[in-house]
Motif scaffolding. Structure first.
Motif: not given
Length: 645
Positions: A486-511
């Motif tokens: 989380l401390s790695e530096l990026h010029s982050g923009r959009g963020m979307a949420l979803g349980d991509l692996f159907n294991n009960g955890r929601e991942e956060e996708l950042v462009n």
């Protein structure tokens, strides 16, 4: 809240003064309380009472009810300690490797280079596994023919990896794309995709075979001139069973219509020459399109009242029934202009009420530069609250929904108003550990690469920030304890949420701007959950606007199914509820977009359910947790971290 007010009134000798106040305002006590709630900060800061003849004690009586962050349900009044949360960025490992190309990386000449792209999570092929679309940008100088960047569609392989299927999908369009949203506009059972652009937007019809067709012109969505569209939301604003479309717009921009860095009042920042705007540039106008039910849309921006709203440099749009009247409203995060709240009048028209509702400005009455949005019932009080990200030298803004179109800015009392160095973009309410209480994750990044090395206390690339919900109306900053990534530096923009692996955890996708994307995966243990996919029958097929409330042992948590959030992004349309240690969801109440109320009881935990309007759960399609294993570094178990207030 009404019960609290009633107790306060009966327990004080100031009742006469209170009724005098309500009479002065509007002869209606609930409306008076709502007015004071929306304006108490300004009243207090003025150091004088605004209504002659009303004692200060009566004012304090009323406003004292509203100034605190909420206490949650009676079962959770004491502050809890955050559970262990540990993120790893697994984007490269799962195959998300496409490079984003958006404007200059060392210098930006024009404001078009600053916005960046959203991120989209949706199940385009109905296999039950969320897929990903990442919009892409361009550069002022352009690219050699055949080398222009395009957006990328990634198919979920159901084994913890993704495959880039852009070439055969029909989505490979070059240009200055922005973000997007999804909805089944023709009710054929497949999610369609709108991608916003500086230029002409693209409405892609899902053909149901893994391909898409651009039907923008056929659907009547081509504009008379190029527009800079940003956020969007499909919503059935008139509840006729077909998804309509709202589009937020930013600047009326052309290369030859704006000054260059340093050439005007709004072309400098803290003494350095930077690209100009948005202040000083011509605003664009938001748009609303009505679904005609035959594959076409009609522009009703004028007739609906959308164009009557004040001017706005619009970014993210967020559709929600904020006042619980059964009709979807629209909130827009605006850059350096007042945010807009379009209230649905139930007759095909909207009235802009941002100022009276308390969401146009922050608690100090100051204009902010709004970027991203997310909504959830973080306080478990049965209303959709709003979090908004803003420009540098400001904080994010957390609006607590008091009901009846009254919001309070509780940013500081909730504990998320301490960091002002970063410039926020994508944001999501996220239940990191399936406790049932959504925290916050924010992606950051400056718009000016020129700030690097200038000693301004900020940087172009910036870290993420994570807040854990302490269940008493406050949050703890857990960024330092939640993994070095989380401390790695990026010029982050959009963020979307979803349980991509159907294991009960929601991942956060950042462009990330001019980098590959990030996908944040929590490797720490999590609690139980349920996931619900709703299918409309009389309502629009994607059930956009459905309200879903989980009731557990006297506690309620409300969610909504919506198109568009984060920062000009789209999250998975499935509803995810954390259950903690509970083995079942005791009661789930669904209010479908057309008004039908449906109740589900005793749903076993750790299941993915499909619910059809009027028919309940489809037992043949209920699935358990997938066997997919995401291989990440093993973290040592450690004691929960102390809250950082």
């Amino acid at each position: 809240m009404a019960r609290i007010v009633e107790r306060k009134i009966t327990a004080t000798a100031s009742e006469t003064d209170l009724h005098k106040l309500t009479s002065v305002l509007c002869h209606n006590e609930p409306q008076a309380l709502a007015y004071i709630s929306a304006h108490e900060g300004r009243m207090r800061r003025s150091r004088r009472f605004l209504f002659p003849g009303i004692s200060a004690s009566a004012f304090a009586l009323v406003t004292g009810v509203f100034v605190q962050a909420p206490s949650a349900s009676t079962e959770h009044r004491s502050t809890v300690k955050p559970s262990v949360v540990h993120f790893e960025d697994i984007a490269k490992q799962v195959g998300l490797t496409a490079l984003n190309a958006y404007g200059g990386d060392k210098h930006k000449e024009f404001i078009i280079e600053s916005a960046g792209n959203g991120a989209i999570v949706f199940d385009y092929d109905n296999d039950g596994w969320p897929d990903i679309f990442l919009p892409n940008g361009s550069r002022v100088e352009g690219f050699p023919k055949g080398q222009e960047p395009t957006g990328h569609l990634y198919h979920n392989n159901q084994n913890g990896t993704f495959t880039d299927v852009t070439a055969k999908s029909g989505l490979a369009r070059a240009g200055w794309s922005q973000g997007g949203c999804v909805g089944d506009y023709d009710n054929d059972g497949y999610l369609d995709l709108l991608v916003t652009y500086w230029g002409q937007n693209s409405l892609y019809h899902n053909n149901g075979d893994g391909t898409f067709t651009d039907v923008t012109e056929k659907a009547g969505l081509t504009t008379a001139k190029p527009e800079w569209s940003t956020g969007c939301s499909f919503l059935d604003y008139d509840r006729d069973g077909s998804a309509d479309l709202f589009v937020a717009r930013y600047v009326d921009f052309r290369y030859d219509s704006v000054p260059r860095p340093g050439e005007g009042q709004w072309c400098k920042w803290k003494g350095i020459n930077v690209m100009c705007g948005p202040r000083g540039l011509k605003m664009s106008v938001n748009a609303l399109y009505h679904n005609n039910g035959d594959g076409t849309f009609a522009d009703v921006s004028e007739d609906s009242g959308i164009k009557k709203a004040p001017g706005c440099y619009g970014f993210t749009s967020l559709s929600s029934d904020f006042d619980d009247d059964g009709w979807p409203d629209i909130y827009v995060a605006c850059d350096t202009t007042a945010n807009l709240l379009y209230h649905n009048n139930h007759d095909g028209t909207f009235t802009e009420i941002g100022k009276t509702a308390g969401v146009a400005f922050n608690e100090e009455g100051s204009m902010q530069a709004g970027m991203g949005l997310s909504a959830d019932d973080f306080a478990h009080d049965g209303h959709q609250d709003i979090v908004k990200t803003n420009f540098s030298d400001d904080t994010p803004t957390l609006f607590l929904n008091r009901g009846k179109n009254v919001f309070d800015d509780v940013t500081r009392s909730a504990g998320i108003g301490r960091i002002t160095r970063w410039l926020g973009w994508g944001v999501q309410f996220v239940d990191f550990d399936n406790s049932g209480w959504p925290g916050l994750l924010i992606s950051n990044g400056h718009v000016y690469p020129e700030v690097d090395g200038k000693g301004l206390g900020t940087s172009y690339r910036q870290p993420k920030v994570a807040y854990y919900n302490l269940r008493d109306g406050t949050f703890a900053n857990i960024t330092a304890q939640a993994g070095a990534t989380l401390s790695e530096l990026h010029s982050g923009r959009g963020m979307a949420l979803g349980d991509l692996f159907n294991n009960g955890r929601e991942e956060e996708l950042v462009n990330n701007m001019n980098e590959t994307p990030s996908l944040y995966y929590n490797t720490a243990p999590v609690g139980n959950f349920i996931s619900l996919q709703l299918i409309g029958v009389k309502s629009n097929r994607a059930a956009l606007g459905a309200q879903v409330t989980l009731e557990q042992v006297g506690d309620k948590h409300q969610k909504e199914i919506r198109s568009g959030d984060g920062f000009i992004s789209q999250s998975d349309l499935r509803v995810h509820f954390g259950l903690g240690k509970a083995a079942k969801a005791a009661k789930v109440v669904i209010r479908w977009p057309n008004g039908l109320i449906e109740t589900l009881s005793d749903l076993p935990a750790n299941r993915f359910y499909i619910v059809r309007e009027g028919s309940g759960v489809d037992p043949k399609q209920t699935r358990g947790i997938s066997p997919v294993q995401i291989k990440v570094p093993v973290i040592a178990r450690r004691k929960p971290v102390e809250p950082h207030r």
